[in-house]
Motif scaffolding. Structure first.
Motif, PDB file in Angstrom:
ATOM      1  N   UNK B  31       0.856  -1.174   0.000  1.00  0.00           N
ATOM      2  CA  UNK B  31       0.000   0.000   0.000  1.00  0.00           C
ATOM      3  C   UNK B  31       0.897   1.232   0.000  1.00  0.00           C
ATOM      4  N   UNK B  32       0.558   2.186  -0.862  1.00  0.00           N
ATOM      5  CA  UNK B  32       1.280   3.452  -0.903  1.00  0.00           C
ATOM      6  C   UNK B  32       0.292   4.574  -0.645  1.00  0.00           C
ATOM      7  N   UNK B  33       0.595   5.418   0.309  1.00  0.00           N
ATOM      8  CA  UNK B  33      -0.216   6.614   0.554  1.00  0.00           C
ATOM      9  C   UNK B  33       0.404   7.797  -0.170  1.00  0.00           C
ATOM     10  N   UNK B  34      -0.434   8.572  -0.847  1.00  0.00           N
ATOM     11  CA  UNK B  34       0.038   9.716  -1.618  1.00  0.00           C
ATOM     12  C   UNK B  34      -0.606  10.994  -1.101  1.00  0.00           C
ATOM     13  N   UNK B  35       0.066  12.125  -1.323  1.00  0.00           N
ATOM     14  CA  UNK B  35      -0.521  13.421  -0.971  1.00  0.00           C
ATOM     15  C   UNK B  35      -1.610  13.743  -1.987  1.00  0.00           C
ATOM     16  N   UNK B  36      -2.837  13.883  -1.505  1.00  0.00           N
ATOM     17  CA  UNK B  36      -3.921  14.279  -2.393  1.00  0.00           C
ATOM     18  C   UNK B  36      -3.956  15.795  -2.521  1.00  0.00           C
ATOM     19  N   UNK B  49       4.776  17.070   7.082  1.00  0.00           N
ATOM     20  CA  UNK B  49       4.495  15.990   8.011  1.00  0.00           C
ATOM     21  C   UNK B  49       5.499  16.070   9.162  1.00  0.00           C
ATOM     22  N   UNK B  80       8.053   5.411   6.143  1.00  0.00           N
ATOM     23  CA  UNK B  80       7.195   6.588   6.348  1.00  0.00           C
ATOM     24  C   UNK B  80       8.053   7.829   6.206  1.00  0.00           C
ATOM     25  N   UNK B  87       1.507  17.635  -3.602  1.00  0.00           N
ATOM     26  CA  UNK B  87       0.480  16.703  -4.092  1.00  0.00           C
ATOM     27  C   UNK B  87       1.060  15.704  -5.084  1.00  0.00           C
ATOM     28  N   UNK B  88       0.659  14.460  -4.967  1.00  0.00           N
ATOM     29  CA  UNK B  88       1.164  13.402  -5.836  1.00  0.00           C
ATOM     30  C   UNK B  88       2.372  12.690  -5.265  1.00  0.00           C
ATOM     31  N   UNK B  91       3.890   9.262   0.525  1.00  0.00           N
ATOM     32  CA  UNK B  91       4.050   9.524   1.956  1.00  0.00           C
ATOM     33  C   UNK B  91       4.516   8.279   2.698  1.00  0.00           C
ATOM     34  N   UNK B  92       3.844   7.180   2.424  1.00  0.00           N
ATOM     35  CA  UNK B  92       4.067   5.987   3.231  1.00  0.00           C
ATOM     36  C   UNK B  92       3.971   4.746   2.350  1.00  0.00           C
ATOM     37  N   UNK B 121       2.482  11.024  13.766  1.00  0.00           N
ATOM     38  CA  UNK B 121       2.701  11.969  12.664  1.00  0.00           C
ATOM     39  C   UNK B 121       1.551  12.959  12.647  1.00  0.00           C
ATOM     40  N   UNK B 123      -0.119  16.178  10.147  1.00  0.00           N
ATOM     41  CA  UNK B 123      -0.081  16.836   8.844  1.00  0.00           C
ATOM     42  C   UNK B 123      -0.471  18.299   8.964  1.00  0.00           C
TER      43      UNK B 123
END
Lengths: 83, 154, 154, 83
Positions: B31-36, B49, B80, B87-88, B91-92, B121, B123
């Motif tokens: 799983x990859x978390x991205x900045x929306x 962060x 992390x 954006x894009x 993050x993790x 963390x 934001x």
């Protein structure tokens, strides 16, 4: 005791860390927060609603009754928003 | 394995490094978390962060061990980032590898739910109206609490 | 998006291509299936993946659309290889991207469960005793059937 | 009608595809399987236990009652083991 502040608690209080000498009678997390709040100003503002303050003692999550002493590292911060 | 860093990461390279030379791995979940872009196209919406150095690493290592206790994992990785992110940007990253896909999928979901609700963390979003601390969401707590039942670490 | 191919794929490049220029993506879940060494170190255990050209592509496209109907996905990708594969080689990749991590994680699990039980592929394993067709596992059917309840396509 | 065979069905029957003219009275999947089994040899061996034979008509999963005709593509195969 070393106290660390993060996120908006840090901003309201105006520092990210401080070394304090605990007054007599303060021996747990709830006591530390009450004592800090009593300092007024940014402390009172940041710690006004303790429902949304999270606490870690020695880098592990702690509750109001967790005992603390002069050698401990206590951190205060808002709910986390990582990931 | 855990890492907390300012630098970006390469998903493909991380997965390859984690599973290379282990032919007991049958499935790798990630799983990859991205900045929306929270401004919805109405401008930049980078964020910063902040984290709690020391506690972050300690907690990530603990939850990584917990995942290995709960599922038969061959390998796992949590990376992390902290600092300012546009954006894009990534993050993790969570990667879990197991002989069986179910263990990989479940442990990956477990770790990212946990990271969202417990890892220290915070934001700070840059919005057109100025910087704003992101508030915790109740739905994140709900997602993490479904794992709580058997969660010895509370 | 779906692809059925003999060639290997690059996980990081696939994820980047799928999510680049879409800052509405907050989470990307992926799953990679690898050839396990079924011989347990007792020798080579490559396998050959046979498929039903035409039906495979049609079914993958259908289940990909189904995932988009069930979850609010920004993008998705299924890549499935066929032909001869050695232990450690990648077989299948599922990637799902959404604004929210839950949709990405759930749809990724849905797609790989479905692929394991419905996509027309058959594994022929090379064992020290000769070639052997892998038999379907009841646990795979169980994993897929948990999605069946709301599954209009049966 | 075009019939395709996959995996061990293909090996037992000895071909991957054949064009057949359906005999009168054969109009559904069950009928096709019965008729093929009646050819004996590899067919009888491959189709002996129809519980483990899967069928697709025109590249979509089908059941015993699915109607079939001369213009259809019928595929017979064991349970899938992909992914």
């Amino acid at each position: 005791m070393k106290i660390l502040y993060f996120a908006w608690l840090r901003q309201k209080i105006g520092t990210d860390a401080e070394d304090v000498a605990l007054p007599a009678g303060v021996g747990d997390v709830a006591g530390v927060i009450d004592w800090l709040r009593g300092r007024g100003g940014g402390y009172a503002e940041a710690l006004g609603d303790d429902a949304i303050v999270r606490v870690a003692v020695n880098q592990a999550y702690a509750g109001p009754d967790t005992p603390v002493g002069d050698d401990d590292e206590v951190a205060l911060f808002p709910p986390v928003t990582g990931g | 394995m855990i890492r907390v860093q300012a630098d970006d990461f390469d998903i493909g390279a991380e997965i390859r490094a984690l599973t290379a030379a282990n032919t007991g791995v049958g499935g790798v979940a990630s799983f990859v978390g991205l900045v929306r872009d929270m401004a919805g196209g109405a401008g930049e919406s980078a964020m910063t962060l902040e984290h709690y150095p020391g506690m972050t690493e300690r907690m990530l290592a603990e939850i990584d061990e917990e995942a290995h206790r709960r599922w038969p994992l061959e390998a796992s990785l949590i990376v992390h980032r902290h600092g300012r992110l546009e954006p894009g940007e990534r993050i993790v990253l969570v990667v879990t590898a197991s002989a069986h896909r179910r263990a990989a999928l479940e442990s990956c979901a477990f770790l990212i739910d946990w990271l969202k609700t417990r890892a220290p963390f915070w934001k700070l979003e840059e919005t057109p109206e100025g910087a704003r601390w992101v508030e915790a969401r109740a739905s994140d707590d709900a997602a993490a609490s479904k794992w709580r039942r058997e969660d010895a670490t509370g």
